[in-house]
Design a protein around this motif. Structure first.
Motif, PDB file in Angstrom:
ATOM      1  N   GLU A   1     -50.800   0.519  55.181  1.00  0.00           N
ATOM      2  CA  GLU A   1     -49.467   1.028  54.886  1.00  0.00           C
ATOM      3  C   GLU A   1     -49.308   1.050  53.372  1.00  0.00           C
TER       4      GLU A   1
ATOM      5  N   ASN B   1     -39.501   2.328  46.866  1.00  0.00           N
ATOM      6  CA  ASN B   1     -40.204   1.890  48.080  1.00  0.00           C
ATOM      7  C   ASN B   1     -40.222   2.931  49.194  1.00  0.00           C
TER       8      ASN B   1
ATOM      9  N   THR C   1     -41.955   5.022  51.902  1.00  0.00           N
ATOM     10  CA  THR C   1     -43.184   4.884  52.689  1.00  0.00           C
ATOM     11  C   THR C   1     -43.989   6.172  52.553  1.00  0.00           C
TER      12      THR C   1
ATOM     13  N   THR D   1     -48.193   5.006  56.911  1.00  0.00           N
ATOM     14  CA  THR D   1     -48.428   3.732  57.603  1.00  0.00           C
ATOM     15  C   THR D   1     -49.842   3.692  58.153  1.00  0.00           C
TER      16      THR D   1
ATOM     17  N   ARG E   1     -46.671   2.316  50.040  1.00  0.00           N
ATOM     18  CA  ARG E   1     -45.340   2.765  49.611  1.00  0.00           C
ATOM     19  C   ARG E   1     -45.373   3.122  48.134  1.00  0.00           C
TER      20      ARG E   1
ATOM     21  N   ASP F   1     -49.754  -2.628  51.522  1.00  0.00           N
ATOM     22  CA  ASP F   1     -49.424  -3.850  52.258  1.00  0.00           C
ATOM     23  C   ASP F   1     -50.712  -4.626  52.493  1.00  0.00           C
TER      24      ASP F   1
END
Length: 140
Positions: A99, A33, A35, A38, A101, A63
């Protein structure tokens, strides 16, 4: 014989810690996970925290308003496994500003660690052979 014992002792004292460091800096590393961004952009290439990614190990997610949707390689993103870079495509699953990841595994080796590992047998050989050569020379 004393020179050989000294060489082995020196080798053990100085090279065992180096080997331990090399062992800790190599092998497969799992990243969960991370990132990536974003604020997704389709014109940017993003660098992941590792390169030499294990083929097929990646899971890239976006997301989607509180839940994560897994993206499809080749459709939603292009991944360069050797470089550890990713570029996103403008698809129904990815929108500008999202976002994103990543989870993946990679082979953790770097230039200096690999070079040291390659030279260890040479150093150990010199530590063993120099005292033996000195002993032979003294006997002549």
């Amino acid at each position: 014989m004393t020179g050989l014992v000294v060489a082995i002792t020196i080798g053990a004292v100085f090279f065992v810690p180096v080997v331990d460091v090399i062992d800790g800096s190599t092998g497969e590393v799992q990243v969960e996970n991370e990132t990536v961004t974003t604020n997704a952009s389709f014109s940017e290439t993003y660098e992941l925290s590792g390169d030499n990614l294990t083929a097929g190990s990646e899971t890239i997610e976006v997301d989607s308003g509180g839940s994560w949707t897994t993206l499809s390689a080749g459709t939603d993103y292009a991944l360069n496994e050797a470089e550890g870079t990713i570029q996103f495509s403008d698809t129904t699953d990815v929108s500008a500003g999202d976002e994103i990841r990543a989870s993946f595994s990679y082979q953790a080796t770097s230039g200096i660690v690999t070079s040291i590992a390659d030279l260890l047998p040479v150093f150990l050989g010199l530590l063993l052979l120099v005292p033996m050569a000195n002993k032979i020379q003294d006997e002549m």
